[in-house]
Scaffold this active site. Sequence first.
Site, PDB file in Angstrom:
ATOM      1  N   CYS B 125       0.911  -1.113   0.140  1.00 23.50           N
ATOM      2  CA  CYS B 125       0.007  -0.107  -0.016  1.00 23.50           C
ATOM      3  C   CYS B 125       0.905   1.016   0.076  1.00 23.50           C
ATOM      4  CB  CYS B 125      -0.907  -0.026   1.125  1.00 23.50           C
ATOM      5  SG  CYS B 125      -1.925   1.486   1.141  1.00 23.50           S
ATOM      6  N   CYS B 128      -0.549   4.194   2.209  1.00 17.98           N
ATOM      7  CA  CYS B 128      -0.540   4.265   3.667  1.00 17.98           C
ATOM      8  C   CYS B 128      -0.259   2.950   4.221  1.00 17.98           C
ATOM      9  CB  CYS B 128      -2.012   4.533   4.248  1.00 17.98           C
ATOM     10  SG  CYS B 128      -3.525   3.762   3.288  1.00 17.98           S
ATOM     11  N   SER B 129      -1.092   1.918   4.529  1.00 17.62           N
ATOM     12  CA  SER B 129      -0.798   0.757   5.064  1.00 17.62           C
ATOM     13  C   SER B 129      -2.135  -0.451   4.978  1.00 17.62           C
ATOM     14  CB  SER B 129      -0.861   0.897   6.679  1.00 17.62           C
ATOM     15  OG  SER B 129      -2.117   1.516   7.311  1.00 17.62           O
ATOM     16  N   CYS B 130      -2.588  -0.043   3.870  1.00 15.73           N
ATOM     17  CA  CYS B 130      -3.934  -1.226   3.654  1.00 15.73           C
ATOM     18  C   CYS B 130      -3.235  -2.520   3.481  1.00 15.73           C
ATOM     19  CB  CYS B 130      -4.811  -0.647   2.444  1.00 15.73           C
ATOM     20  SG  CYS B 130      -5.398   1.138   2.739  1.00 15.73           S
TER      21      CYS B 130
END
Lengths: 120, 221
Positions: B125, B128-130
């Site tokens: 991702c 971000c951090s998906c």
Amino acid sequence: MSKQSETDLRYHDMGGLPAGPVERSEHDYALWEKRVDALMVLSTSRGLFTVDGLRRAIEDMGPDAYETRSYYERWIYAVNRNLIEAGAYTPDELAARMEAVAARGADYATCSRAAEPSDA
Amino acid sequence: MPHDDHDHDHEHVHHEGMSPSGHPYRADQDEPLTYWQTMEIAVRELLEEKGIFSAAEIATAIGRMDARSPADGARVVAKAWTDPAFKARLMADGSAAAAELGCAIDALKLVVVENTADTHNVIVCTLCSCYPRNLLGLPPDWYKNRAYRSRVVKEPRSVLAEFGLALPDSIRVRVHDSTADMRYIVLPARPAGTEGWSEERLAALVTRDSMIGVGLPHAAA
């Protein structure tokens, strides 16, 4: 149209930029981090705000804050902003409560204990 | 020793200052209270007092997240390796197929990308951090950090090599960039020499990193 330069990118938009080696660090999440995660999950499941709201706040916090705060520090910042916007509580209520929490002691366990009668 | 190489059949050796899973604890309980921890406590208490969430609901949400682990994803992978009809459903609609095995994906769209003889997939991702947290639990720190997010889309072979996965040039590498509402997970290739194995035995070969795409399943022992 000129090609967008790297300096035009928002700070979170880092795909393809140069960076150092991947440091394969891992840690077990601390209780306060898990609680932030739970606050986010519950807030979105209740419709208080959305993951897009979380992202918007994080992506507006500024590059210095983004780089220097830890992951769940960014999250609680963004969760709080969204909850205030949603009217869950007021900035004054938050400030008063933070002051009261900090006055309870010196470390996390002591300061969060007041909210956990089962620990008494 | 990499995280996924732990042999869970053996008793763990607990090192001082390390958790049972072999990671350092993040300082929190005995360090000076930080501003952001103070905010977390205050926000939680205000929400509880206003009746928006109860303390029990917060504890339940933490318990649900703690219960998720790469073992959930491994069950899905092993089922796909042994049941062609399930695999077809998984590839068509990852969320619905995972739900068949009791893994609720909630509102997220789960897209399964399959490694084959000529294609290797890896997920990231960049924004971000998906992460497919419903099947793998919370992501490792490196998944959320700048180096991985920046580089894996531009120089995936170099990044994979840093994880110890050197792919020949003949293998095509596909990098999948997740979004908040759409998560990818890699369906690794079934290891050779596992014909006739049970789903349970196969699942034990499936590592977290193999479902992110920065590793491969364990070889058949």
